[in-house]
Motif scaffolding. Structure first.
Motif, PDB file in Angstrom:
ATOM      1  N   PHE A 164       0.828  -1.206   0.000  1.00 33.39           N
ATOM      2  CA  PHE A 164       0.000   0.000   0.000  1.00 33.39           C
ATOM      3  C   PHE A 164       0.862   1.256   0.000  1.00 33.39           C
ATOM      4  O   PHE A 164       0.654   2.184  -0.787  1.00 33.39           O
ATOM      5  N   ALA A 165       1.850   1.283   0.883  1.00 33.05           N
ATOM      6  CA  ALA A 165       2.658   2.501   1.026  1.00 33.05           C
ATOM      7  C   ALA A 165       3.342   2.843  -0.289  1.00 33.05           C
ATOM      8  O   ALA A 165       3.199   3.944  -0.821  1.00 33.05           O
ATOM      9  N   THR A 168       0.881   3.784  -3.127  1.00 35.72           N
ATOM     10  CA  THR A 168       0.328   5.124  -2.886  1.00 35.72           C
ATOM     11  C   THR A 168       1.378   6.187  -3.164  1.00 35.72           C
ATOM     12  O   THR A 168       1.141   7.156  -3.897  1.00 35.72           O
ATOM     13  N   THR A 171       1.886   6.683  -6.856  1.00 33.48           N
ATOM     14  CA  THR A 171       0.756   7.383  -7.495  1.00 33.48           C
ATOM     15  C   THR A 171       0.805   8.862  -7.183  1.00 33.48           C
ATOM     16  O   THR A 171       0.782   9.715  -8.079  1.00 33.48           O
ATOM     17  N   ILE A 172       0.880   9.189  -5.916  1.00 34.82           N
ATOM     18  CA  ILE A 172       0.817  10.600  -5.515  1.00 34.82           C
ATOM     19  C   ILE A 172       1.994  11.366  -6.113  1.00 34.82           C
ATOM     20  O   ILE A 172       1.828  12.425  -6.714  1.00 34.82           O
ATOM     21  N   LEU A 224      -2.331  21.452  -1.853  1.00 43.88           N
ATOM     22  CA  LEU A 224      -2.921  20.256  -1.243  1.00 43.88           C
ATOM     23  C   LEU A 224      -2.011  19.048  -1.451  1.00 43.88           C
ATOM     24  O   LEU A 224      -1.731  18.295  -0.514  1.00 43.88           O
ATOM     25  N   PHE A 225      -1.517  18.922  -2.668  1.00 49.34           N
ATOM     26  CA  PHE A 225      -0.617  17.783  -2.916  1.00 49.34           C
ATOM     27  C   PHE A 225       0.583  17.859  -1.990  1.00 49.34           C
ATOM     28  O   PHE A 225       0.985  16.857  -1.377  1.00 49.34           O
ATOM     29  N   LEU A 228      -0.490  16.629   1.248  1.00 52.13           N
ATOM     30  CA  LEU A 228      -0.668  15.177   1.332  1.00 52.13           C
ATOM     31  C   LEU A 228       0.678  14.464   1.271  1.00 52.13           C
ATOM     32  O   LEU A 228       0.940  13.513   2.011  1.00 52.13           O
ATOM     33  N   PRO A 231       3.169  14.178   4.843  1.00 52.06           N
ATOM     34  CA  PRO A 231       3.039  13.027   5.753  1.00 52.06           C
ATOM     35  C   PRO A 231       3.271  11.708   5.025  1.00 52.06           C
ATOM     36  O   PRO A 231       3.835  10.765   5.589  1.00 52.06           O
ATOM     37  N   LEU A 232       2.905  11.680   3.762  1.00 48.24           N
ATOM     38  CA  LEU A 232       3.079  10.433   3.009  1.00 48.24           C
ATOM     39  C   LEU A 232       4.545  10.047   2.955  1.00 48.24           C
ATOM     40  O   LEU A 232       4.940   8.937   3.298  1.00 48.24           O
ATOM     41  N   SER A 235       5.605   8.703   6.045  1.00 45.08           N
ATOM     42  CA  SER A 235       5.016   7.391   6.365  1.00 45.08           C
ATOM     43  C   SER A 235       5.711   6.286   5.570  1.00 45.08           C
ATOM     44  O   SER A 235       5.957   5.205   6.087  1.00 45.08           O
ATOM     45  N   VAL A 236       6.037   6.582   4.317  1.00 40.99           N
ATOM     46  CA  VAL A 236       6.536   5.496   3.471  1.00 40.99           C
ATOM     47  C   VAL A 236       7.784   4.873   4.080  1.00 40.99           C
ATOM     48  O   VAL A 236       7.855   3.679   4.329  1.00 40.99           O
ATOM     49  N   ILE A 239       7.152   2.949   7.177  1.00 48.22           N
ATOM     50  CA  ILE A 239       6.579   1.622   6.940  1.00 48.22           C
ATOM     51  C   ILE A 239       7.655   0.670   6.442  1.00 48.22           C
ATOM     52  O   ILE A 239       7.751  -0.480   6.881  1.00 48.22           O
TER      53      ILE A 239
ATOM     54  N   GLU B 104      -2.629   5.075   4.521  1.00 49.14           N
ATOM     55  CA  GLU B 104      -2.307   5.075   3.089  1.00 49.14           C
ATOM     56  C   GLU B 104      -3.577   5.198   2.254  1.00 49.14           C
ATOM     57  O   GLU B 104      -3.621   5.945   1.272  1.00 49.14           O
ATOM     58  N   LEU B 108      -4.204   8.043  -0.493  1.00 51.27           N
ATOM     59  CA  LEU B 108      -4.377   7.659  -1.899  1.00 51.27           C
ATOM     60  C   LEU B 108      -5.670   8.225  -2.457  1.00 51.27           C
ATOM     61  O   LEU B 108      -5.671   8.966  -3.450  1.00 51.27           O
TER      62      LEU B 108
END
Lengths: 456, 173, 1027
Positions: A164-165, A168, A171-172, A224-225, A228, A231-232, A235-236, A239, B104, B108
């Motif tokens: 998932f990480a 995601t 993609t982002i 906004l991106f 987002l 933190p992403l 997080s990646v 994880i 996540e 996403l």
């Protein structure tokens, strides 16, 4: 111009440069015929890529046995590369997102290539978990999709978290990157001299015109991106570090891992950006845009993160001693004095000692020096992952099961292959895409119109 | 890009400040259906033309939260309702282990929603973009005023020239 | 179109070839099978490597199964009787058990053969067999593989003494040619065999050689112990090989003997030894060992002393003197012959000479004396086979007599052993006769002198003077190559036969499968040769071996013992049970014999040998005498002590290695007498600093594709002298070379680093506190509500006290669970696949360490770390507490193995079963998945056995009963160290054992909550003795 720019002294970019120059300079590579040098480099990295393909073929045909893994060291070079590339992938988003939120406008010259680097690095990283799996042709079973076997996945497993990480994150980052590219594609479209190029860039630009009404939404979205992605990106790598921290292996089972890995990622990421931008600005004549000031600022970040990483190393050892846990103690003792000690100390030298050169301005601003340091940091960070993975595995709980691990030529082959893939993609990018964000650079020009009288 | 119809008056500027200035004046004078074109986002311009705040953040928020909660519900359903298995002696609903994926999923879905919203809001992609002048994505700025104006009687061309446009042209159809 | 119309009738054609009436097609059309399976078998028959794709393998494997299931031609003609139930035909999916006798060595253990669809897939001990009581040793477990060995000779051959290529020959021709040789023989006809017992067999041989004018039998085993019988004769009058009662020996003194590793009856001895090691009302046996180099038994001793092999005799005599002089026993003290003979061996004098700590002999004497009548002195074995082997045996007899063990733990009359009858001296004299040209026909069966005799015996040369040489061995081995004929005999699972390992204990062999190849049993061959040659009575009878066997049992057992039921019933029940025991096991003591003092005259003064180092050849626990060295299972199972597989080596003490500047794996040149060859060094703790120890049984030249040229043939270092062969105490020079040869060790670290892996205590400490030794444990609690196990909760308990480290469990698991073999290079990389391994740890000084063995297998943890991290739930817990591994769901991330603290998971790095040469594939257990490349595997607690037991129970509407089934490892463990069962049932043996004060979990601190409990290792020592 705006007050923010005044703060940045000296101005990031030569005041003489106007918007027109920016467009011309940066879109030049996309319009010229490819240079000999570029072709040579492409051939080289393409060759490395082919080598990787050859290894993969053997891997799938003969079995994983051709690589160096054994019992108990069931993870080795492959996962090292995975973590390494994911780490590399962090600087890009960091630069484009976090520095954006922090209003660090010097990012404008490097964020485009840094983001590209992120995406390519994540592609490389994504390959390894798939390839190191025993039955790679079934790797898609890690995705929870409805199937007639009525099976799901185990959401408690960090490997599923990774799926998932990483996806995601990919993609982002991709969307973020593409959004940044839209206005520049529009520019290329309007500047294009051939029909074909006009068509292609026209499609890529989605028909952007630069109306203020669009800019209004555009800027919000970009913000906004950034919000987002920040933190992403944290997080990646957290994880990824869970892959180790969640296990019970001494040397892996450690709560410091998430921050330590993130710091390490940023560290290696920036090192890689420096490694790439130095030749980039040279070959594509972008010294005006990616100036020594930019590089110096990145070197400062490298210095800071290097100290974070060094701190993490020391804390690990301290805790091992302080915890009085015999397994923990042994693992770290073994790490520093065992059969892999040379690698450990090499890593320590590269990551903790050498970056301290950047305390001195003349080193921070000296291209050869920083290039060398960046390369060494990359090496050091690769070694860090190798040391963490292998030294913890090869001597864990039962001495009866201890063994040595030596990578084979296939391990090295696939590693080269991943670099080949990375540089191939990057070269193509440098050739066909605006390697610097036109719109954003224009926004930090001291004198956009280029008229002598204008400007702040 | 606002839906406006020719004939239009376009005033070209070389630097953002003069565009900003003339935009403000145009608005004060009460011109309606104004629009501006710039190679990079010029700050304050949207205010000057009195544009509303973008609505994109709301969709991001909604979809982000939606994604997160969907993620958790899915994992709960799988590991408690549909397929309860004793894995490592852990409880079926081992929620702490679900947190990373919840996060996540939120990001996403939020991210995808944001991008889609951008396209919707700016009704991109356009296959036949209305390009007034190729330099507008390079090094020129433009203020666009529709000729039909109910309230204002002033001659638009003179206004634009007065506002410091280096070039003014009329686009008919 | 004309050939599409056949007088108006339409003709349908399937291929253009057919349409065109292609000749090749027409010819094919005549054949029954398009693709010819027999072509493949013929090719495989040549013994030449037959390249075979996986698909073919599967096709043929499948076909084999079908044929087997249809039981066509694969089943023997005579009526053979299954062990328990007698189904009319095979029930597919259900095993049939046949009782038989193991032929892996001459020990003659009773076995049950597990037949699936007409092919044996597993050997297990026969519980109703008094010798091994349902247990089987590692070699017995591996013997099943030899049946399917692709390198067995598949037809008779005319060999031409390897002058030219061997030629296939059919039985008729071979028989008549050999019969002619027999009929016309003027000189001696010698039947050279290994140890053969069994009434029918011996009768046949007797009658066969009697019918010949000059016929005789010579028995030769490479690992023979003739000096034992000889010494018995000298000391007591008649030459018996006693039956040593380890099960009754509470104090055991070993003088160079290795009953558990290299003896003529390891399972029986292991059973007894393990029984005495178990703690019964707070006491256990005391084992004291004097030996030159750490052996399997030595590693299990409570007191372990290292002496040069030549000094063993001194030690024995020193103890004897101590006993006679100090501990009383008037009849011995009074006897001047004895006192005079012993006078020279004052402990005070011997201890410094032999480098033993002062007071050792006194202590040992006291220990023995304390348990007199219940102690045993044992000294047979290669390591004690020095020039003074006979003297040592005499001294041993003296000790056993002094200690009243004679008739108690040394059974000479009840049921003495017949498991080792070979005699080196007879062999050597035979060679003399051959040289002298006295021998005209030599028939060799079950022994391989060319491989096992040192060159100085000059067997090759002697053979040249023999007119006709026939080998009955199962392949063209070293000796077979020097023969004129090879009449390959059957594997013991294909043949009828009987055995009498110990007097009065009659055991039967029945074929569990029809002949795999065009071979013929040895006995069958003798009969038909006799027939062809018209040899006397035997020749005229035209009787089949089966009838001959039955007849013998009728006359020599049925009638002798006046059995009431009619013979057929008796015969059937004997077959069903596999054994007929006439020994009275209730009262198994006999009066002590009078020890003849004059026997001591035989004892000569031990003399030092010339060289610094003394070479000791020993019997390896896995390879034994090397007969089965084409057996990859045995080759890959590590030596129990050194933990090295796929090689032999010279073991030397760390100190000596250091002094000579030798590293592990460094190749040295050993020169003993005329023989010198190169061999890698292994630095082995627990070897006497002046001893070099090498295992025999390696370095086969013509064992087969797997076993050839593996290791060095150490027999060649042995010496001949007028009364036999010398294997120990040989003078030797050692020269360093620059070569390095990697030794495939499966364990590289041997110290538990004070980790909570193994707890041990001395008996004294244990008596004070039963849970002694378990230090630093703490009670841990779970973070979550635990899962309940309603029905069963399978678990295991392993008693570290009884585990002797013999590897039997490893082989049993290998056979049961289709564990693949990976080969030396993969073992070197650390990729062996064994599901259960025996971890061996040292403690104390490396010069003479203490050893502990720990069977390590999947612990089936309740909080299994492996499960949590598997992304695809390929490993999880079932409701019976089993940690399952689902092969076809596994994608092979190997995260589980990384997270397994016990490192018991194995990964398939390659497609291991792809290159199984036929018919090796027939050995696979159809109940167990054959794992694909790229998946993880591990111990399943023999889940297939659990399942079938549950099905059985379900069909009878009840729960599975205690002990209704056993895991493969538990089933075979000779020391009964492993116990498996239901932990939910508080009364089950396993839960009672787990509750024992000694019970603990490995790495309990991690709170993985294993289902396997280990029991603290207790050493029979005083606190003081513990360093």
């Amino acid at each position: 111009m705006s007050a923010l720019d005044e703060k940045l002294a000296p101005p990031l970019i030569n005041p003489q440069i106007s918007m027109g120059d920016v467009t011309a300079d940066i879109s030049r590579p996309t319009e010229r015929k490819p240079s000999k040098l570029w072709l040579a480099m492409l051939a080289f990295s393409g060759g490395a890529l082919l080598l990787g393909v050859y290894v993969v073929y053997n891997l799938l045909r003969t079995g994983l046995g051709i690589a160096g893994w054994n019992h108990p060291v069931m993870w080795g070079v492959f996962i090292t590369n995975f973590v390494f590339w994911i780490g590399i992938g962090h600087a890009g988003t960091l630069i484009s997102a976090i520095l954006f939120l922090l209003r660090q406008r010097w990012r404008t010259s490097i964020n485009r290539s840094a983001e590209a680097m992120t995406i390519f690095a994540v592609i490389c990283a994504g390959l390894f978990p798939v390839l190191h799996v025993g039955r790679a042709w079934l790797a898609y079973w890690l995705i929870p999709y409805p199937n007639q076997r009525l099976l799901w996945v185990n959401f408690r497993s960090p490997l599923v978290w990774d799926v998932f990480a990483v996806s995601t994150y990919f993609t982002i980052s991709l969307l973020f990157w593409f959004q940044g590219l839209i206005p520049d594609f529009a520019t290329l479209r309007d500047q294009a001299k051939t029909k074909l190029r006009k068509k292609i860039y026209g499609i890529l630009s989605l028909g952007w015109t630069g109306s203020v009404r669009d800019w209004n939404h555009y800027e919000k979205t970009y913000l906004l991106f950034a919000g987002l992605a920040t933190p992403l990106v944290l997080s990646v790598h957290s994880i990824v570090s869970f892959d180790f921290a969640v296990s019970l292996l001494p040397g892996w089972h450690s709560t410091i891992f998430p921050p330590y890995f993130v710091a390490g990622a940023i560290f290696s990421g920036f090192a890689m950006v420096v490694t790439l931008t130095i030749p980039l600005r040279k070959f594509f004549k972008l010294e005006e845009y990616i100036t020594v000031n930019h590089l110096e600022l990145m070197n400062k970040i490298i210095l800071v993160t290097s100290m974070m990483v060094g701190y993490a190393y020391l804390v690990e050892f301290f805790i091992a001693w302080y915890s009085e846990n015999p397994f923990e103690r042994f693992t770290y003792w073994n790490r520093a004095t065992g059969p892999y000690a040379p690698l450990f100390w090499m890593m320590f030298l590269c990551n903790v000692v050498i970056p301290h050169l950047f305390w001195f301005k003349k080193f921070r601003r000296n291209i050869p020096v920083m290039f060398l340091v960046a390369i060494l940091v990359n090496l050091g960070m690769w070694l860090e992952r190798f040391v963490i993975i292998v030294t913890s595995l090869h001597r864990d709980f039962l001495p009866s099961a201890w063994a040595q691990y030596t990578p084979t030529k296939f391990d090295y082959g696939i590693t080269l292959g991943s670099f080949g893939l990375f540089f191939t993609l990057f070269l193509l990018f440098a050739r066909f895409f605006p390697t610097i964000s036109l719109a954003e650079v224009k926004s930090v020009l001291v004198n956009p119109s280029g008229k002598k009288k204008g400007g702040a | 890009m606002a839906k406006f119809t020719p004939p239009l008056w376009v005033g070209f500027f070389e630097d953002p400040q003069s565009l900003l200035e003339s935009a403000r004046q145009a608005r004060d004078k009460g011109f309606a259906g104004l629009d501006a074109f710039t190679p990079y986002p010029v700050h304050g311009l949207e205010k000057a033309l009195g544009l509303k705040h973008s609505w994109v953040p709301y969709s991001t928020l909604i979809f982000g939260l939606g994604g997160a909660s969907l993620g958790y519900l899915f994992m709960y359903w799988v590991s408690v309702v549909d397929w309860p298995l004793n894995v490592g002696g852990k409880p079926f609903n081992s929620w702490p282990a679900f947190v990373p994926i919840i996060f996540e999923c939120g990001v996403l879905l939020g991210g995808l929603a944001t991008f889609v919203s951008l396209l919707v809001a700016t009704n991109l992609p356009r296959w036949k973009p209305f390009v007034i002048d190729p330099q507008l994505t390079n090094n020129r700025f433009a203020l666009v005023i529709p000729e039909k104006q109910e309230t204002v009687r002033e001659d638009i061309e003179r206004f634009l020239r007065g506002a410091g446009a280096i070039e003014v042209k009329k686009i008919v159809a | 179109m004309e050939n599409n119309q056949d007088n108006g009738r339409k003709i349908y054609w399937s291929s253009l070839a057919e349409y065109r009436q292609d000749p090749s097609f027409l010819q094919k059309q005549q054949e029954e099978f398009y693709s010819k399976p027999q072509a493949f078998f013929e090719a495989a028959g040549q013994g030449n490597d037959f390249e075979l794709t996986r698909r073919d393998l599967l096709k043929i494997g499948g076909a084999a199964l079908v044929f087997a299931a249809a039981s066509c031609a694969r089943r023997p003609v005579e009526k053979i009787v299954p062990y328990l139930d007698a189904p009319e035909q095979i029930v597919p999916g259900k095993p049939t058990w046949y009782a038989s006798t193991c032929g892996a060595c001459a020990a003659g253990c009773g076995t049950l053969v597990k037949d699936r669809e007409g092919r044996p897939i597993k050997l297990e001990g026969n519980p109703s067999h008094p010798l091994n009581k349902g247990k089987l040793c590692a070699r017995g477990q591996a013997a099943i593989l030899d049946l399917y060995d692709p390198d067995r000779a598949k037809t008779p051959f005319k060999v031409f003494r390897s002058q030219t290529e061997p030629q296939k020959i059919d039985w008729q021709v071979a028989d008549s040619e050999i019969a002619y040789a027999l009929g016309t023989a003027k000189g001696e006809v010698v039947l050279l065999t290994g140890t053969l017992h069994g009434l029918a067999r011996q009768r046949l041989i007797r009658e066969f050689i009697q019918t010949l004018p000059k016929g005789r039998q010579v028995v030769y085993d490479p690992l023979s112990e003739p000096e034992v019988a000889q010494a018995q004769k000298i000391c007591y009058g008649d030459p018996v090989l006693p039956r040593y009662r380890f099960d009754k020996a509470e104090t055991l003194l070993l003088l160079g003997g290795d009953p558990l590793g290299g003896s003529h009856s390891v399972t029986e001895f292991g059973l007894g030894f393990g029984f005495q090691r178990k703690i019964k009302d707070k006491s256990m046996s005391k084992v004291i060992s004097f030996e030159p180099a750490l052996s399997l038994t030595g590693s299990n001793a409570d007191q372990h002393y290292l002496v040069r092999p030549e000094d063993l005799l001194k030690v024995a005599l020193g103890i004897a003197l101590q006993l006679v002089a100090k501990e009383g026993r008037s009849e011995f003290r009074g006897d001047t012959q004895i006192t005079n003979a012993l006078r020279r061996y004052e402990p005070e004098k011997i201890e410094p000479e032999t480098g033993l700590p002062e007071g050792t002999l006194r202590m040992v004497a006291a220990e023995l004396w304390r348990n007199k009548g219940k102690s045993l002195v044992y000294s047979c074995g290669l390591a004690s086979h020095t020039e003074l082997a006979l003297d040592l045996q005499i001294a041993t007899n003296l000790l056993n007599s002094i200690l009243d063990n004679d008739g108690q733990t040394v059974d000479y009359s009840q049921s003495p052993s017949q498991q080792s009858q070979g005699s080196d001296s007879e062999m050597l004299s035979l060679i003399k006769d051959m040289k002298a040209g006295k021998v005209e026909v030599l028939m060799i069966h079950g022994t391989n002198p060319d491989y096992t005799l040192p060159d100085s015996a000059e067997f090759k040369e002697a053979l040249k003077n023999v007119k006709t040489v026939v080998s009955f061995n199962d392949r063209l081995d070293e000796t077979g190559g020097l023969c004129d004929y090879l009449l390959p005999s059957l594997h013991f699972l294909e043949s009828w036969g009987d055995a009498e390992p110990q007097k009065g204990l009659y055991s039967l062999l029945q074929p569990a499968i029809g002949k795999l190849h065009d071979n013929r049993g040895f006995e069958e061959s003798l009969l038909s040769l006799a027939g062809k040659a018209r040899l006397g009575k035997l020749g005229s009878r035209q009787i089949s071996w089966y009838d001959y066997l039955k007849e013998t049992w009728l006359n020599e057992i049925y009638q002798k013992h006046r059995i009431l039921v009619n013979f057929e019933e008796f015969w059937n029940s004997a077959l069903r049970e596999g054994v007929f025991d006439t020994v009275d096991r209730t009262n198994d003591v006999s009066p002590p014999r009078k020890f003849k003092p004059e026997a001591l005259k035989w004892i000569s003064e031990p003399k030092k040998i010339a060289t610094e180092f003394s070479l000791v050849l020993y019997t390896p626990a896995m390879q034994y005498d090397g007969r089965a060295n084409n057996n990859s299972w045995l080759l890959e199972t590590p030596d129990p002590v050194s933990k090295i597989a796929w090689d032999n080596f010279v073991s030397m003490a760390p100190k000596s290695a250091e002094r000579l500047g030798l590293a592990e794996g460094q190749v040295v040149n050993l020169k003993s007498g005329e023989t010198s060859s190169e061999i890698p060094v292994h630095i082995q703790p627990g070897v006497h600093p002046q001893v070099l120890a090498v295992a025999v049984g390696w370095g086969r030249e013509k064992a087969g594709r797997v076993g050839n040229k593996i290791g060095v043939n150490a027999y060649k270092w042995a010496r001949t002298n007028d009364n036999g062969l010398l294997f120990s105490g040989l003078p030797v020079q050692i020269e360093k070379t620059s070569k390095i040869s990697k030794l495939a060790s499966v364990q590289e670290h041997h110290n538990i680093l004070r980790r909570p892996i193994i707890y041990e205590a001395t008996l004294e400490e244990y008596r004070e506190n039963p849970s002694a030794g378990r230090v630093g444990e703490e009670k841990l609690t779970s973070m979550w509500p635990e899962h309940k196990y309603e029905t069963y909760k399978w678990g295991m308990a392993i008693d570290l006290n009884s585990c002797i480290g013999c590897n039997a469990c490893m082989l049993a698991c290998q056979a049961e669970n289709n564990v693949p073999i990976v080969g030396k290079d993969q073992v070197l990389t650390g990729r062996e696949m064994s599901w259960i391994r025996i971890d061996r740890y040292y403690s104390g000084s490396p010069d003479n360490p203490e050893v502990v063995y720990q069977p390590m297998l999947c612990q089936h943890c309740e909080n299994a770390p492996c499960e949590t991290v598997c992304p695809v739930v390929a490993t999880l817990h079932n409701e019976e507490g089993l940690n399952l591994q689902i092969y076809n769901r596994c994608v092979g991330t190997r995260y589980c193995s990384n997270n397994c603290p016990y490192k018991v998971r194995r990964f398939n790095w390659f497609e291991h079963n792809q290159d199984l040469a036929t018919p090796l594939d027939l050995v696979l257990n159809p109940d167990v998945t054959v794992r694909e490349k790229g998946v993880m595997e591990k111990c399943t607690f023999c889940t297939q056995r659990i399942r079938s037991a549950k099905e059985e129970a379900k069909s009878q509407g009840r729960k599975v009963r205690e002990g209704e089934f056993q895991t493969a490892c538990q089933q075979t463990c000779p020391a009964e160290a492993i116990l498996f069962g239901d932990l939910n049932d508080p009364e089950s043996r396993v839960s009672r054992m787990a509750r024992n004060e000694r019970g603990y979990h490995v790495l309990e601190i991690l709170n993985t909550r294993p289902s396997i409990s280990y029991l603290t290792k207790i050493r029979n020592q005083k606190k003081a003795e513990k360093a």
